[in-house]
Design an enzyme around this catalytic site. Structure first.
Site, PDB file in Angstrom:
ATOM      1  N   GLY A  90      43.091  51.399  45.444  1.00 48.08           N
ATOM      2  CA  GLY A  90      43.545  50.794  46.683  1.00 48.08           C
ATOM      3  C   GLY A  90      43.407  49.296  46.538  1.00 48.08           C
ATOM      4  O   GLY A  90      43.770  48.744  45.512  1.00 48.08           O
ATOM      5  N   SER A 122      41.429  52.454  39.068  1.00 46.07           N
ATOM      6  CA  SER A 122      42.062  51.256  39.625  1.00 46.07           C
ATOM      7  C   SER A 122      41.024  50.343  40.302  1.00 46.07           C
ATOM      8  O   SER A 122      40.147  49.816  39.617  1.00 46.07           O
ATOM      9  CB  SER A 122      43.197  51.689  40.557  1.00 46.07           C
ATOM     10  OG  SER A 122      44.003  50.608  40.905  1.00 46.07           O
ATOM     11  N   ALA A 123      41.048  50.169  41.607  1.00 49.30           N
ATOM     12  CA  ALA A 123      40.042  49.322  42.268  1.00 49.30           C
ATOM     13  C   ALA A 123      38.631  49.821  41.976  1.00 49.30           C
ATOM     14  O   ALA A 123      37.704  49.018  41.786  1.00 49.30           O
ATOM     15  CB  ALA A 123      40.298  49.291  43.776  1.00 49.30           C
ATOM     16  N   HIS A 159      45.809  48.865  35.304  1.00 52.07           N
ATOM     17  CA  HIS A 159      47.293  48.807  35.373  1.00 52.07           C
ATOM     18  C   HIS A 159      47.819  47.693  34.474  1.00 52.07           C
ATOM     19  O   HIS A 159      48.770  46.991  34.851  1.00 52.07           O
ATOM     20  CB  HIS A 159      47.788  48.540  36.800  1.00 52.07           C
ATOM     21  CG  HIS A 159      47.337  49.527  37.832  1.00 52.07           C
ATOM     22  ND1 HIS A 159      47.883  50.782  37.954  1.00 52.07           N
ATOM     23  CD2 HIS A 159      46.380  49.442  38.795  1.00 52.07           C
ATOM     24  CE1 HIS A 159      47.286  51.420  38.960  1.00 52.07           C
ATOM     25  NE2 HIS A 159      46.366  50.629  39.480  1.00 52.07           N
ATOM     26  N   GLU A 194      48.107  52.031  31.968  1.00 57.04           N
ATOM     27  CA  GLU A 194      48.079  53.253  32.775  1.00 57.04           C
ATOM     28  C   GLU A 194      48.016  54.488  31.870  1.00 57.04           C
ATOM     29  O   GLU A 194      48.828  54.617  30.944  1.00 57.04           O
ATOM     30  CB  GLU A 194      49.302  53.300  33.682  1.00 57.04           C
ATOM     31  CG  GLU A 194      49.214  52.226  34.760  1.00 57.04           C
ATOM     32  CD  GLU A 194      50.419  52.193  35.678  1.00 57.04           C
ATOM     33  OE1 GLU A 194      51.468  52.777  35.330  1.00 57.04           O
ATOM     34  OE2 GLU A 194      50.309  51.575  36.745  1.00 57.04           O
TER      35      GLU A 194
END
Lengths: 235, 235
Positions: A90, A122-123, A159, A194
Site C-alpha cells: 500500500g 511492497s510497503a 517493484h 516483481e
C-alpha cells in the site's frame, strides 16, 4: 534468529493476490496456524477490515487463519503474542505513520529478532530496510521519521523497474532516483524486481524468485546479482 | 499582486532546457535584468554551481543574467532583494529541506505576495502547492514538514502521466496515487502534463500550454480541463 521474507510485490501480473509465492509461504509458515496481519498501508485507501478480508482469503488457500492487528485493543501486545506477522503493501508513508503512532517500531524489531516469522510485501518490505527513503510511494502523510525496521543493513526498492528506453516522458527513471538517493545517503539499495524476494534466515540473506536483482552501492556502478546469491556482506 | 508561472517541467522531449517556454518567459521577465536562481533541488545531485551554470546558459538566450542563491551570504536577503526568482526542478524533498534549513518559506511567500515574479518548474512547482504530498520524487532526505508555499490553494502534480494500459508492472498509476492522497487529504490536485503550466496573476489562475490538465477533487471523479481554463475557484 531472524526468519523473514522481504518480497517485492504481493501480486505478479496475470495471477491472484500472493499466488506466485504461496508454495514458498506454505513452507515459511509451516509452524504457524494464525498470522497477524498489519493492514496499515491501506492500498487505494481500503479499510483495515476489507484489506484483512482480502488477505484472509489468500491465506485460506494454505489453511492459515488471519487476524488484523486493528482487531486487538493493544497492538503492541498483538505483535508480542503473534505466531507470525504479515505486513502488506500500500502506501509506505501511511504504514510508517501508523507504526510510529502505535509505538510498534521497537516491538516489531524485537519480535523479528526473536524469530517470529515476518513476511513483507511492497510497503511491508520497504520498512525492512534502514529507512523508507527508497520507497516509490507518494508522501501522502507526514510520518515522524523515515527510519524503518532495519531488518537488513541496507535499503529496499520494491517493484524495481528497468528504464523504458522508448519513453518520451521526462520524469526520472528508477535508476536515476536511486542514484540521487546516493548523492545524500551511503547505504546500499537492493532493487527487487516483481516476483523476487529476499529470504533472511539468521545472518543469511538470499535472493530468491526467478529474476536477478539490481544492486546500487554508494560510489559504484550498479550491478546485477543472480537469484540464489547471498547478500550477507552487503552493507 | 502575485505573478507566478508554475510549470510541469523544465524540458520537453526533444528540445533543450526551458526552450519550449522561452517565448513566454521573455514576456514574463520583461522587467527583469537579473534572476535569482534557487538550485536547491539538485537533480541527479548536481552541484549548486553547475546547476546555476546550466540555468544561466538557458537564460542567456533571452538576455537575462542569473545569480545562484548559494552565492549570497544571506539567502533570505537575496530573496527580499530579488528582481525575480526561479526555482528549478530536481528532488522536492531535498529542495524543501533546504528551504526550511535556510528559513526561506515565509520569505518566499512574502516576496511572491508582493509581486516578485516567480517561475517554478517540476520540484519548484510542487512547492507552490499547499504541501509536497503529491510530488513524484523519492523521499531521499527528511524535511521538517511537508507544508509548502501555498501560492495556490491546491496541490500540484507535475509531470502528470496518463496510465500505461499496456504495462504489466504492478506499481500504482499516477491516478491511483492521487486517489490514495484523497483517502487522507481533501485539497484538490492539478495534474500538469509536460508542456503545461499555470499562470497566476493576482487572483487569476489560468492553465496554459498545448495540453489539457487533469483535475482531482476529493470525492469526485477526476476530470479534464482545457488549456485556457481559469482555475480561480478550485480550492
Amino acid at each position: 534468529m531472524k526468519n523473514v521474507i522481504i518480497a517485492s510485490t504481493s501480486t505478479v501480473h496475470g495471477s491472484d493476490y500472493l499466488d506466485y509465492i504461496l508454495d514458498e509461504l506454505t513452507e515459511f509458515f509451516k509452524n504457524t496456524t494464525t498470522i497477524l496481519f498489519i493492514p496499515y498501508a491501506r492500498p487505494s485507501g481500503i479499510s483495515h477490515n476489507n484489506y484483512t478480508q482480502k488477505v484472509s482469503e489468500a491465506f485460506a488457500k494454505i489453511n492459515k487463519t488471519v487476524k488484523g492487528i486493528h482487531e486487538f485493543e493493544n497492538p503492541g501486545e498483538a505483535v508480542k503474542q503473534a505466531e507470525a506477522i504479515f505486513v502488506g503493501g500500500g502506501n509506505t508513508f501511511v504504514l510508517t505513520y501508523q507504526l510510529y503512532k502505535n509505538n510498534l517500531i521497537e516491538v516489531l524489531q524485537t519480535a523479528i529478532k526473536n524469530g517470529t516469522p515476518y513476511l513483507g510485501t511492497s510497503a511491508g518490505s520497504n520498512i525492512c530496510g534502514l529507512t523508507i527513503k527508497t520507497t516509490n510511494d507518494m508522501p501522502i502523510v507526514y510520518p515522524p521519521s523515515f527510519n524503518a525496521l532495519a531488518v537488513v543493513p541496507f535499503n529496499i526498492n520494491p517493484h524495481y523497474l528497468d528504464p523504458d528506453t522508448g519513453s518520451k516522458h521526462m520524469g526520472e527513471t528508477r535508476e536515476t532516483r536511486i542514484k540521487e538517493f546516493h548523492s545524500f545517503n551511503t547505504p546500499p539499495v537492493v532493487g527487487l524486481r516483481e516476483g523476487s524476494w529476499l529470504q533472511v534466515t539468521g545472518n543469511s540473506i538470499i535472493l530468491k524468485g526467478p529474476l536477478s536483482a539490481r544492486i546500487f552501492e554508494h560510489n559504484k556502478p550498479p550491478y546485477e546479482v543472480k537469484t540464489g546469491t547471498e547478500l550477507n556482506s552487503l552493507k
